[in-house]
Design a protein around this motif. Structure first.
Motif, PDB file in Angstrom:
ATOM      1  N   SER A   1      27.836  27.815 -58.430  1.00 26.27           N
ATOM      2  CA  SER A   1      28.747  28.055 -57.297  1.00 26.27           C
ATOM      3  C   SER A   1      30.010  28.759 -57.772  1.00 26.27           C
ATOM      4  O   SER A   1      30.574  29.570 -57.054  1.00 26.27           O
TER       5      SER A   1
ATOM      6  N   THR B   1      23.879  19.276 -54.538  1.00 22.41           N
ATOM      7  CA  THR B   1      23.862  18.484 -55.767  1.00 22.41           C
ATOM      8  C   THR B   1      23.852  16.987 -55.445  1.00 22.41           C
ATOM      9  O   THR B   1      23.121  16.204 -56.074  1.00 22.41           O
TER      10      THR B   1
ATOM     11  N   GLY C   1      24.689  19.180 -62.397  1.00 27.47           N
ATOM     12  CA  GLY C   1      24.269  17.972 -61.690  1.00 27.47           C
ATOM     13  C   GLY C   1      23.376  17.095 -62.549  1.00 27.47           C
ATOM     14  O   GLY C   1      23.390  15.867 -62.455  1.00 27.47           O
TER      15      GLY C   1
ATOM     16  N   ASP D   1      17.737  23.800 -59.148  1.00 28.34           N
ATOM     17  CA  ASP D   1      19.151  24.180 -59.246  1.00 28.34           C
ATOM     18  C   ASP D   1      19.437  25.423 -58.390  1.00 28.34           C
ATOM     19  O   ASP D   1      20.468  25.523 -57.728  1.00 28.34           O
TER      20      ASP D   1
ATOM     21  N   ARG E   1      19.588  24.082 -54.808  1.00 24.41           N
ATOM     22  CA  ARG E   1      20.720  23.229 -54.454  1.00 24.41           C
ATOM     23  C   ARG E   1      22.037  24.001 -54.536  1.00 24.41           C
ATOM     24  O   ARG E   1      22.967  23.736 -53.787  1.00 24.41           O
TER      25      ARG E   1
HETATM   26  N1  ASP Z   1      24.443  24.528 -60.303  1.00 25.55           N
HETATM   27  C1  ASP Z   1      25.148  23.769 -59.289  1.00 25.55           C
HETATM   28  C2  ASP Z   1      26.293  24.585 -58.752  1.00 25.55           C
HETATM   29  O1  ASP Z   1      26.835  25.409 -59.432  1.00 25.55           O
HETATM   30  C3  ASP Z   1      25.628  22.455 -59.801  1.00 25.55           C
HETATM   31  C4  ASP Z   1      24.454  21.562 -60.114  1.00 25.55           C
HETATM   32  O2  ASP Z   1      23.966  20.877 -59.205  1.00 25.55           O
HETATM   33  O3  ASP Z   1      23.958  21.564 -61.228  1.00 25.55           O
HETATM   34  O4  ASP Z   1      26.672  24.410 -57.626  1.00 25.55           O
END
Ligand code: ASP
Length: 430
Positions: free
Chosen positions: A285, A322, A367, A406, A409
Motif C-alpha cells: 500500500s 490484512t 501481515g 498479499d 489483500r
Molecule cells: N502488503 C500489505 C500492504 O501493503 C500488508 C500485508 O498485509 O502484508 O497493504
C-alpha cells in the motif's frame, strides 16, 4: 494527466498484469523453473518500480499531510475530519476482521484429512521465526505508541517509518495553519512542494506497467495458480471469498450509505482501477500511495483536502484486507493443529487481528509477520504461555502461498483507503 493518457496507462498496466501472470504460469511455473527470492524477475521489478516508488513515499507523506491539514484550516473542522477518518478506519477494519472470523469458522478450511494435516504441519519448521517469535501483545502496543510519539523525525524518515512522519506532519501542519499570515510563506512552500512531487509521481507512474509485469511474473512463476487446488486451496479460497465480500459488497455499501446514496460505488471502484491494479502488482500500500493519491484526485474526483489527509494515513494504518486475512489465517492454523477456538478466543482474534493490521507496515508480507501477535494472544488465553499450543513456526505453513493472497489483500487495503477519501470528501469538499 489527460483523460487519454490515463486510459492508455490503465490499459498498459492491465496488459502488464495479465502478461506477467501468463509468463509466470506457462513460461516458468509449468515449465518447472526454479524461482527463488533472488530471481532476476523480482530484482528487475524492484529496480524498475518498487525503488522509484519507495523513493517518493516519505517526501510525499510529509508534504501531502501538511498540505491537506493546512487546506482544511479551521481547527474545529479538522477535528471532525480527523475523528470521522479514525472512526471510518476502525469500523471498516472491525467489519473485515469479523467477516473473516465468521467465514473461517464456518468453512473450517483447516479441518482436513489427518494425513494432509500432518504433512502440512511438517512444513512448519521452515519458517524462521527468529526475532518475530518474541513479539507479544504488550510490545506490539508499545511499538505502535513509540511510532506515534517519535523523538527524531529524521530518523523516522531515514528508516521509512511513516507513522512518526505523519504525526509530525499533522502537528506541524496544525501549527502552520494556526500561524495565520506569519506562516503563510511556509504553507505556500509546502503546497508547492506537494504539487512538484505529484508531477514527479506522474512521471514514475509510467513505469508501473513494466514493473508490474516483472513482479507478477515472478510471483506466479514461484507459486503457480495450481496452489489454489492444492491442500492449502480451501484456506486460500476462504481468504479470497472474504476479501471479495468485503471489497465488492461491504465497502461499496458503506460508501453508498455514507455519501447519502449519491455515489455509485462500482463506478468509483472502476475509476480507482489504476491504483487497485498497482496494489496487486506491487503488494504494497505504501508503494502504491503515490498512484492512489494521483488516481483519487484525478479520475476518483476526491477533494485534495480529503485525499491528502486520508490516503497517507490510510496506507499506514487502515488495512481491511490484512485484518481479514490475519483472522482467517490464525483460525485456520489452529484448526490445522486440531484446536477449535471458542467464542472468547475468537473475540481475542478479532481484537488482536485489528491491532496487528494497524501495526503492519504497508509493505509486502507485513501481515504475515504481525500475525505473531494474534497467535501469541490466543496461545496466552489457552495455556497461559505465548508459545503454545500453536507454535509461531506454524506460520511457515502458509508462507509459500502468501504472495498471491498479499496481492489481493493489498488491493482491498487500498480500496478501503480510497472509499475513506471519497466519504471524507463530503466533509471536506474541494
Ligand atoms: N502488503 C500489505 C500492504 O501493503 C500488508 C500485508 O498485509 O502484508 O497493504
Amino acid at each position: 494527466m489527460t483523460h487519454r493518457s490515463t486510459n492508455i496507462l490503465t490499459i498498459l498496466i492491465l496488459v502488464g498484469l495479465v502478461a506477467g501472470a501468463l509468463v509466470g504460469e506457462y513460461g516458468l511455473h509449468a515449465a518447472g523453473a526454479v524461482v527463488g527470492n533472488d530471481h532476476w524477475l523480482k530484482a528487475t521489478g524492484d529496480l524498475v518500480l518498487i525503488r522509484p516508488l519507495k523513493l517518493l513515499i516519505i517526501p510525499l507523506i510529509f508534504f501531502s499531510v501538511i498540505s491537506g491539514i493546512t487546506r482544511i484550516g479551521d481547527p474545529s473542522k479538522l477535528g471532525i475530519v480527523g475523528g470521522a477518518t479514525l472512526v471510518y478506519y476502525l469500523a471498516t477494519m472491525f467489519m473485515a476482521v469479523t467477516l473473516g472470523t465468521v467465514l473461517v469458522t464456518w468453512i473450517s478450511p483447516g479441518v482436513l484429512a489427518p494425513e494432509i494435516q500432518e504433512s502440512l504441519r511438517e512444513t512448519a519448521g521452515n519458517f524462521a521465526a527468529g526475532e518475530t517469535a518474541t513479539r507479544s501483545l504488550g510490545s506490539a502496543w508499545m511499538n505502535i505508541l513509540h511510532q506515534l510519539i517519535p523523538v527524531n523525525i529524521f530518523e523516522d524518515m531515514v528508516k521509512v517509518r511513516p507513522l512518526g512522519v505523519i504525526v509530525f506532519a499533522i502537528a506541524f501542519g496544525l501549527a502552520l495553519a494556526a500561524g495565520g499570515d506569519k506562516t503563510k510563506a511556509a504553507r505556500d512552500i509546502c503546497n508547492a512542494c506537494f504539487e512538484g512531487l505529484m508531477i514527479l509521481v506522474r512521471w514514475v507512474i509510467w513505469l508501473t506497467p513494466i514493473g508490474v509485469f516483472f513482479l507478477v511474473a515472478w510471483t506466479v512463476g514461484k507459486i503457480g495458480f495450481e496452489s489454489i487446488v492444492g491442500p492449502l486451496g480451501k484456506y486460500m479460497i476462504t481468504v479470497l471469498i472474504g476479501l471479495a465480500i468485503h471489497g465488492f459488497i461491504v465497502l461499496p455499501l458503506v460508501l453508498w450509505l455514507c455519501t447519502g446514496m449519491k455515489h455509485h460505488p462500482y463506478r468509483f471502484m472502476w475509476r480507482m482501477k489504476r491504483a487497485l491494479m498497482t496494489a496487486v502488482g506491487t503488494d504494497s500500500s505504501s508503494a502504491t500511495l503515490p498512484v492512489t493519491i494521483d488516481t483519487a484526485e484525478g479520475e476518483g474526483e476526491c477533494s485534495k483536502r480529503a485525499a491528502n489527509f486520508v490516503l497517507p494515513l490510510g496506507a499506514t494504518i487502515n488495512m481491511d484486507g490484512t485484518a481479514l486475512y490475519e483472522a482467517v489465517a490464525v483460525v485456520f492454523l489452529f484448526q490445522l493443529f486440531g484446536i477449535q477456538l471458542e467464542f472468547g478466543q475468537l473475540l481475542i482474534v478479532v481484537i488482536t487481528a485489528t491491532l496487528a493490521a494497524i501495526g503492519a507496515a504497508g509493505i509486502p508480507s507485513a501481515g504475515l509477520v504481525t500475525m505473531v501477535i494474534v497467535i501469541s494472544a490466543v496461545n496466552m488465553n489457552l495455556t497461559g504461555s505465548p508459545n503454545g499450543p500453536l507454535p509461531v513456526a506454524a506460520i511457515g505453513i502458509i508462507i509459500g502461498v502468501d504472495r498471491i493472497l498479499d496481492m489481493c489483500r493489498t488491493a482491498v487495503n487500498v480500496w478501503g483507503d480510497a472509499v475513506g477519501a471519497k466519504i471524507i470528501t463530503r466533509l471536506a469538499p474541494d
